[in-house]
Design an enzyme around this catalytic site. Structure first.
Site, PDB file in Angstrom:
ATOM      1  CB  CYS A   1      -1.053   0.058   1.035  1.00 57.52           C
ATOM      2  SG  CYS A   1      -1.878   1.638   1.475  1.00 57.52           S
TER       3      CYS A   1
ATOM      4  CB  CYS B   1      -5.452   4.334  -3.571  1.00 59.90           C
ATOM      5  SG  CYS B   1      -4.520   2.569  -4.199  1.00 59.90           S
TER       6      CYS B   1
END
Length: 310
Positions: free
Chosen positions: A87, A239
């Site tokens: 991530c 994101c």
């Protein structure tokens, strides 16, 4: 007062992509998918888009092979408890935690992830502006992460990628940043719908394990904005890998592929939770710069979790 074992945690975010951080330096915890889901529950738990377990690479079976390159492993889980490769925003928050805990100093460091080793740069002081996008510095200054190279799989025998919301469909670019992305350029971000459920992506064979889906609009020259449905988490405020995938897709669309032009290219990517600066070099290396903030820390009683913390 309960005498049950307690689980230490911190809460942090990068452009409002938020995470519960669980320090487990020696790799002694077993966190089930159900436990992760309960912790990440926004109404009955701590709340977060995902959970980051901080483990020494040498203490984790998936990271031992990287221990000679990176001391620390980011064991990342989506909010539904599923395991993810990495991530991008989480890497920055992970680096900020290591700095806050005194486990690393400002400067350059390596972080092991399931997508490989990622290198980060934590600004040292106001004069340390050597990296693109670092307008400010210090303990709350931006962190730059070397995200590696993007791969852009060619369409398979089933044809081009399409993304569908309701009765509207758009062509999408398949970009892999260590995890999969489908990037669709739209006229209005509202066309993405509520993103509570995953948009339909076809052909399914292109993403056998599911994908993150980004919807993108132009804001100006080399400046775009996006919304994202993250696989396993739903819509999130940001994101990092998605912003990198968007930048790469936009550069290809705009004829600004650094491998072709021989010049690095930088895009500003606005997300609902803030702004990221993404650069790609002629050798294909992608860098992401953005904020990372630790906002709280505390303890969770294992009797609430209903599990033995060992």
């Amino acid at each position: 007062m309960s005498t049950a074992p307690r689980l230490a945690f911190l809460k942090g975010h990068g452009t409002e992509n938020d995470f519960v951080i669980v320090p487990d330096l020696d790799g002694r915890l077993e966190l089930s998918a159900a436990t992760v889901t309960r912790i990440c529950d926004r109404r009955a738990g701590i709340g977060g888009d995902g959970l980051i377990r901080v483990v020494r690479s040498s203490a984790h079976p998936e990271a031992r092979a990287m221990a000679d390159q990176a001391e620390w492993f980011m064991d990342y889980r989506n909010s539904d408890g599923s395991i993810a490769e990495m991530c991008g925003n989480g890497v920055r928050v992970f680096a900020r935690y290591l700095q806050r805990a005194g486990l690393v100093e400002a400067g350059d460091l390596a972080i092991a992830t399931r997508a490989g080793v990622r290198r980060a740069h934590i600004a040292k002081d106001a004069g340390d502006a050597a990296r693109p996008g670092e307008a400010t510095a210090g303990s709350d200054g931006p962190i730059t992460v070397v995200m590696g190279e993007a791969t852009l799989p060619e369409p398979g025998p089933d044809g081009e990628i399409t993304v569908t919301v309701g009765d509207r469909s758009w062509p999408a670019r398949n970009v892999n940043m260590g995890n999969p992305h489908a990037v669709a350029f739209v006229d209005d971000l509202a066309q993405a719908g509520d993103l509570l459920t995953a948009p339909a992506v076809r052909p399914a064979a292109a993403y056998p394990h599911g994908t993150n889906v980004e919807f993108v609009v132009d804001r100006g020259p080399r400046h775009v904005a996006m919304r994202v449905h993250e696989r396993g988490s739903g819509e999130t405020r940001s994101c990092g890998t998605g912003a990198c995938a968007v930048m790469v897709a936009a550069a290809r669309r705009d004829g600004a592929d650094p491998a072709v032009t021989g010049h690095p290219v930088t895009y500003t990517v606005d997300v609902p939770g803030g702004r990221l600066v993404i650069s790609e070099r002629p050798d294909g290396t992608v860098e992401m710069t953005g904020p990372a903030v630790i906002v709280a820390e505390g303890e969770i009683d294992s009797s609430w979790l209903g599990t033995d913390l060992g």
